[in-house]
Design a protein around this motif. Structure first.
Motif, PDB file in Angstrom:
ATOM      1  N   HIS A 102      -7.007  11.337   2.530  1.00 21.40           N
ATOM      2  CA  HIS A 102      -8.188  10.682   1.956  1.00 21.40           C
ATOM      3  C   HIS A 102      -7.821   9.278   1.497  1.00 21.40           C
ATOM      4  N   LYS A 103      -8.555   8.300   2.002  1.00 25.21           N
ATOM      5  CA  LYS A 103      -8.375   6.887   1.648  1.00 25.21           C
ATOM      6  C   LYS A 103      -6.972   6.400   2.030  1.00 25.21           C
ATOM      7  N   THR A 160       4.479   8.320   0.165  1.00 24.10           N
ATOM      8  CA  THR A 160       5.490   7.250   0.126  1.00 24.10           C
ATOM      9  C   THR A 160       5.773   6.723  -1.286  1.00 24.10           C
ATOM     10  N   GLY A 183      -1.432  10.646  -3.509  1.00 20.41           N
ATOM     11  CA  GLY A 183      -1.521   9.766  -4.690  1.00 20.41           C
ATOM     12  C   GLY A 183      -1.448  10.577  -5.959  1.00 20.41           C
ATOM     13  N   TYR A 199       0.123   9.133  12.891  1.00 20.32           N
ATOM     14  CA  TYR A 199      -0.272  10.278  12.050  1.00 20.32           C
ATOM     15  C   TYR A 199      -1.291  11.158  12.776  1.00 20.32           C
ATOM     16  N   SER A 232      -5.859   2.300   4.256  1.00 19.18           N
ATOM     17  CA  SER A 232      -4.842   1.539   3.510  1.00 19.18           C
ATOM     18  C   SER A 232      -3.746   1.016   4.403  1.00 19.18           C
ATOM     19  N   ARG A 254      -5.751  13.916  -6.793  1.00 17.10           N
ATOM     20  CA  ARG A 254      -7.141  14.263  -7.146  1.00 17.10           C
ATOM     21  C   ARG A 254      -7.802  15.126  -6.068  1.00 17.10           C
ATOM     22  N   GLN A 269       0.809  -1.221   0.000  1.00 16.93           N
ATOM     23  CA  GLN A 269       0.000   0.000   0.000  1.00 16.93           C
ATOM     24  C   GLN A 269       0.846   1.277   0.000  1.00 16.93           C
ATOM     25  N   THR A 317       9.262  11.777   3.745  1.00 21.77           N
ATOM     26  CA  THR A 317       8.142  10.966   4.237  1.00 21.77           C
ATOM     27  C   THR A 317       8.648   9.665   4.848  1.00 21.77           C
TER      28      THR A 317
END
Ligand SMILES: C[S@@+](CC[C@H](N)C(=O)[O-])C[C@H]1O[C@@H](n2cnc3c(N)ncnc32)[C@H](O)[C@@H]1O
Length: 251
Positions: free
Chosen positions: A154-155, A116, A94, A168, A159, A97, A33, A135
């Protein structure tokens, strides 16, 4: 499962006691992930579709057109963008978005990301001119205490395992300034019933620690103990199930 995949599984079972594993040279390990989606393949497919990468993920991959914007709209409804936001931190952007739509909603002067997946980290840094922070997968150590108006993810916490999520959270509480917001989603009991559990089972996903579940009371209790009030939550899709977005404001 393809013949190749099944052969690899058998070989890997034999190699396991030796601590060895066979992987395809160009393969993407969906169980890892920390790597997000295969970078080149996703960018190329988005280009072929004529959509932005974010819209491609929403519309084509997840079959949820407008899903990213729906979260931003939910944050807006709960007042996140009501006051001027200058400094933002995002964990695990990611493809960027949510980053793209957050910038459109509040035009911050400084946007830091902790990511990451190296190719995606370089991509969002170059495309959106954001600050890519070193990171380590659990801290926000390059960001000073009480320095940001919005820290969000987000999301991501669906994960990764629970301990880095907890770390975190301590870091989000630390970097958020008074009056600022901490926003993230977790897969809580509001998102799990027996039918949904079965949908995850039937999905055939082979994605390691994803989807990780988390009791909502522990998130609410933790942030309440750190001077945050819960402004509200809302549930959004996370194929084949859903996830609960929390908006906390630091007093
Ligand atoms: C499921 S993806 C979600 C990406 C993006 N937020 C979105 O919703 O499209 C999780 C993201 O978090 C990143 N990630 C995974 N583990 C992480 C960690 N420990 N610290 C920071 N980022 C991480 C992944 O590389 C990936 O970009």
């Amino acid at each position: 499962m393809t013949v190749l995949k099944s052969a690899r599984k058998t070989v890997n079972r034999c190699l396991f006691p030796l601590g060895l594993e066979v992987i395809r040279k160009d393969s993407h390990d969906s169980r890892d992930q920390s790597n997000f989606l295969p970078f080149e393949r996703t960018i190329a497919a988005a280009e072929r579709s004529g959509l932005s990468v974010g819209d491609y993920i929403d519309e084509v991959m997840n079959k949820q057109p407008g899903a990213t914007q729906a979260t931003i709209d939910g944050m807006m409804r709960l007042g996140v963008f009501a006051r001027r936001i200058t400094n933002v931190v995002e964990i695990g952007p990611g493809s960027g978005r949510y980053l793209e739509k957050t910038v459109a909603a509040c035009s911050p002067t400084r946007y830091e990301v902790y990511e990451t997946a190296a190719p995606w980290a370089s991509y969002v840094k170059a495309k959106y001119n954001v600050i890519l922070q070193p990171t380590d997968g659990q801290t926000l150590r390059a960001t000073p205490d009480n320095s940001v108006d919005l820290v969000h993810a987000h999301k991501v916490f669906s994960s990764i395992p629970s301990l880095p999520t907890f770390i975190y959270w301590t870091e989000m509480a630390r970097v958020c300034r008074n009056g600022g917001y901490a926003v993230f989603d977790i897969l809580t009991e509001a998102c799990l019933d027996l039918d949904t559990l079965q949908q995850w089972v039937d999905s055939g996903l082979d994605t390691g620690s994803y989807p990780a579940a988390m009791p909502r009371a522990i998130a609410v209790g933790y942030f309440s103990s750190r001077q945050f009030e819960l402004v509200g939550t809302f549930v959004v899709p996370m194929t084949p199930g859903r996830t609960e977005v929390f908006v906390f404001r630091k007093a």
